[in-house]
Design a protein around this motif. Sequence first.
Motif, PDB file in Angstrom:
ATOM      1  N   GLN A  65      37.133 146.720  32.874  1.00 43.77           N
ATOM      2  CA  GLN A  65      36.370 145.691  33.676  1.00 43.77           C
ATOM      3  C   GLN A  65      36.015 144.594  33.213  1.00 43.77           C
ATOM      4  O   GLN A  65      35.305 143.676  33.863  1.00 43.77           O
ATOM      5  N   LYS A  66      36.098 144.561  32.004  1.00 37.91           N
ATOM      6  CA  LYS A  66      35.604 143.127  31.211  1.00 37.91           C
ATOM      7  C   LYS A  66      36.513 142.047  31.744  1.00 37.91           C
ATOM      8  O   LYS A  66      35.913 140.699  31.897  1.00 37.91           O
ATOM      9  N   ILE A  67      37.689 142.207  31.855  1.00 40.22           N
ATOM     10  CA  ILE A  67      38.686 141.065  32.262  1.00 40.22           C
ATOM     11  C   ILE A  67      38.344 140.755  33.547  1.00 40.22           C
ATOM     12  O   ILE A  67      38.503 141.505  34.631  1.00 40.22           O
ATOM     13  N   LEU A  68      38.153 139.477  33.803  1.00 39.93           N
ATOM     14  CA  LEU A  68      37.669 138.924  35.147  1.00 39.93           C
ATOM     15  C   LEU A  68      38.863 138.431  36.024  1.00 39.93           C
ATOM     16  O   LEU A  68      38.867 138.251  37.148  1.00 39.93           O
ATOM     17  N   LYS A  69      39.654 137.972  35.109  1.00 35.08           N
ATOM     18  CA  LYS A  69      40.982 137.426  36.148  1.00 35.08           C
ATOM     19  C   LYS A  69      42.240 137.503  35.331  1.00 35.08           C
ATOM     20  O   LYS A  69      42.492 137.502  34.127  1.00 35.08           O
ATOM     21  N   VAL A  70      43.299 137.909  36.267  1.00 32.99           N
ATOM     22  CA  VAL A  70      44.667 138.023  35.690  1.00 32.99           C
ATOM     23  C   VAL A  70      45.464 137.290  36.685  1.00 32.99           C
ATOM     24  O   VAL A  70      45.353 137.684  37.853  1.00 32.99           O
ATOM     25  N   TYR A  71      46.096 136.166  36.385  1.00 37.70           N
ATOM     26  CA  TYR A  71      46.784 135.497  37.372  1.00 37.70           C
ATOM     27  C   TYR A  71      48.322 135.438  37.197  1.00 37.70           C
ATOM     28  O   TYR A  71      48.714 135.384  35.906  1.00 37.70           O
ATOM     29  N   LEU A  72      49.139 136.032  38.076  1.00 40.89           N
ATOM     30  CA  LEU A  72      50.447 136.352  38.190  1.00 40.89           C
ATOM     31  C   LEU A  72      51.304 135.548  39.136  1.00 40.89           C
ATOM     32  O   LEU A  72      52.182 136.223  39.558  1.00 40.89           O
ATOM     33  N   GLY A  73      50.730 134.459  39.463  1.00 36.67           N
ATOM     34  CA  GLY A  73      51.610 133.725  40.504  1.00 36.67           C
ATOM     35  C   GLY A  73      52.909 133.335  40.193  1.00 36.67           C
ATOM     36  O   GLY A  73      53.281 133.182  38.871  1.00 36.67           O
ATOM     37  N   ALA A  74      53.919 133.212  41.132  1.00 35.78           N
ATOM     38  CA  ALA A  74      55.355 132.864  40.671  1.00 35.78           C
ATOM     39  C   ALA A  74      56.186 133.605  39.945  1.00 35.78           C
ATOM     40  O   ALA A  74      56.972 133.331  39.065  1.00 35.78           O
ATOM     41  N   ASN A  75      55.939 135.113  39.898  1.00 35.05           N
ATOM     42  CA  ASN A  75      56.648 135.909  39.252  1.00 35.05           C
ATOM     43  C   ASN A  75      57.628 136.424  40.280  1.00 35.05           C
ATOM     44  O   ASN A  75      57.605 136.288  41.341  1.00 35.05           O
ATOM     45  N   THR A  76      58.200 137.724  39.684  1.00 39.16           N
ATOM     46  CA  THR A  76      59.271 138.268  40.749  1.00 39.16           C
ATOM     47  C   THR A  76      58.995 139.421  41.280  1.00 39.16           C
ATOM     48  O   THR A  76      59.649 140.510  41.273  1.00 39.16           O
ATOM     49  N   THR A  77      57.394 139.619  41.619  1.00 38.50           N
ATOM     50  CA  THR A  77      56.979 140.890  42.173  1.00 38.50           C
ATOM     51  C   THR A  77      57.410 140.903  43.706  1.00 38.50           C
ATOM     52  O   THR A  77      57.634 140.062  44.243  1.00 38.50           O
ATOM     53  N   SER A  78      57.353 142.294  44.242  1.00 42.65           N
ATOM     54  CA  SER A  78      57.871 142.450  45.459  1.00 42.65           C
ATOM     55  C   SER A  78      56.617 142.112  46.458  1.00 42.65           C
ATOM     56  O   SER A  78      55.503 142.114  46.098  1.00 42.65           O
ATOM     57  N   MET A  79      57.072 141.939  47.858  1.00 43.12           N
ATOM     58  CA  MET A  79      55.819 141.658  48.814  1.00 43.12           C
ATOM     59  C   MET A  79      55.195 142.874  48.919  1.00 43.12           C
ATOM     60  O   MET A  79      53.840 142.710  49.291  1.00 43.12           O
ATOM     61  N   SER A  80      55.632 144.078  48.885  1.00 37.78           N
ATOM     62  CA  SER A  80      54.783 145.402  49.139  1.00 37.78           C
ATOM     63  C   SER A  80      53.622 145.520  47.906  1.00 37.78           C
ATOM     64  O   SER A  80      52.516 145.802  48.179  1.00 37.78           O
ATOM     65  N   LEU A  81      54.029 145.176  46.714  1.00 35.34           N
ATOM     66  CA  LEU A  81      53.000 145.249  45.531  1.00 35.34           C
ATOM     67  C   LEU A  81      52.130 144.194  45.621  1.00 35.34           C
ATOM     68  O   LEU A  81      51.115 144.252  45.791  1.00 35.34           O
ATOM     69  N   GLU A  82      52.652 143.036  46.070  1.00 38.26           N
ATOM     70  CA  GLU A  82      51.596 141.859  46.298  1.00 38.26           C
ATOM     71  C   GLU A  82      50.639 142.239  47.273  1.00 38.26           C
ATOM     72  O   GLU A  82      49.359 141.806  47.228  1.00 38.26           O
ATOM     73  N   GLU A  83      50.970 142.785  48.383  1.00 36.29           N
ATOM     74  CA  GLU A  83      50.085 143.162  49.548  1.00 36.29           C
ATOM     75  C   GLU A  83      49.210 144.147  49.202  1.00 36.29           C
ATOM     76  O   GLU A  83      48.061 144.288  49.543  1.00 36.29           O
ATOM     77  N   GLU A  84      49.718 145.510  48.243  1.00 30.38           N
ATOM     78  CA  GLU A  84      48.724 146.359  47.771  1.00 30.38           C
ATOM     79  C   GLU A  84      47.700 145.614  46.946  1.00 30.38           C
ATOM     80  O   GLU A  84      46.438 146.137  47.015  1.00 30.38           O
ATOM     81  N   ILE A  85      47.934 144.856  46.040  1.00 37.20           N
ATOM     82  CA  ILE A  85      47.015 144.342  45.058  1.00 37.20           C
ATOM     83  C   ILE A  85      45.957 143.368  46.002  1.00 37.20           C
ATOM     84  O   ILE A  85      44.833 143.373  45.752  1.00 37.20           O
ATOM     85  N   SER A  86      46.598 142.428  46.645  1.00 44.38           N
ATOM     86  CA  SER A  86      45.756 141.686  47.327  1.00 44.38           C
ATOM     87  C   SER A  86      44.978 142.411  48.405  1.00 44.38           C
ATOM     88  O   SER A  86      43.830 142.001  48.983  1.00 44.38           O
ATOM     89  N   SER A  87      45.294 143.501  48.932  1.00 45.69           N
ATOM     90  CA  SER A  87      44.163 144.406  49.987  1.00 45.69           C
ATOM     91  C   SER A  87      43.507 145.171  48.956  1.00 45.69           C
ATOM     92  O   SER A  87      42.532 145.943  49.717  1.00 45.69           O
ATOM     93  N   SER A  88      43.398 145.318  47.867  1.00 45.21           N
ATOM     94  CA  SER A  88      42.559 146.249  46.828  1.00 45.21           C
ATOM     95  C   SER A  88      41.245 145.668  46.528  1.00 45.21           C
ATOM     96  O   SER A  88      40.980 144.667  46.805  1.00 45.21           O
ATOM     97  N   ASP A  89      40.489 146.445  46.123  1.00 43.42           N
ATOM     98  CA  ASP A  89      39.340 146.051  45.885  1.00 43.42           C
ATOM     99  C   ASP A  89      39.011 145.188  44.364  1.00 43.42           C
ATOM    100  O   ASP A  89      38.144 144.574  43.936  1.00 43.42           O
ATOM    101  N   GLN A  90      40.052 145.038  43.733  1.00 46.32           N
ATOM    102  CA  GLN A  90      40.438 144.382  42.521  1.00 46.32           C
ATOM    103  C   GLN A  90      41.238 142.888  42.856  1.00 46.32           C
ATOM    104  O   GLN A  90      41.512 142.193  41.825  1.00 46.32           O
ATOM    105  N   SER A  91      41.388 142.729  44.245  1.00 51.05           N
ATOM    106  CA  SER A  91      42.139 141.336  44.498  1.00 51.05           C
ATOM    107  C   SER A  91      41.368 140.055  44.005  1.00 51.05           C
ATOM    108  O   SER A  91      42.053 139.221  43.926  1.00 51.05           O
ATOM    109  N   HIS A  92      39.945 140.118  43.787  1.00 49.61           N
ATOM    110  CA  HIS A  92      39.321 138.779  43.037  1.00 49.61           C
ATOM    111  C   HIS A  92      39.579 139.002  41.832  1.00 49.61           C
ATOM    112  O   HIS A  92      39.173 137.795  41.354  1.00 49.61           O
TER     113      HIS A  92
END
Length: 96
Positions: A65-92
């Motif tokens: 929980q110490k890590i405040l931000k992980v930025y993974l933009g413009a990688n080759t992730t699937s839409m389903s994983l992106e949606e999962e992460i975006s809708s999680s309580d960790q999305s911030h």
Amino acid sequence: LAEALKVNQTLADLNLHYNKVGDRGAKALAEAVQVNETLDGLNLYENAIGDDGARALYEAAKINQKILKVYLGANTTSMSLEEEISSSDQSHRIRI
């Protein structure tokens, strides 16, 4: 680099923007993120990271929980994983 991050006591922000880290490198970084006590930001923008590497980082950030931000933009992730992460309580903290 990942092994050094495991014992790092000073580095707070790591920018690896455009470094071709890939899934293998992302998984190694995820192991380090789990135990690192000082890192609060990790920029992995455009590093050819797919679902396996992104999921490993996502799970590592949930553990550390110490890590405040992980930025993974413009990688080759699937839409389903992106949606999962975006809708999680960790999305911030984890941005795709």
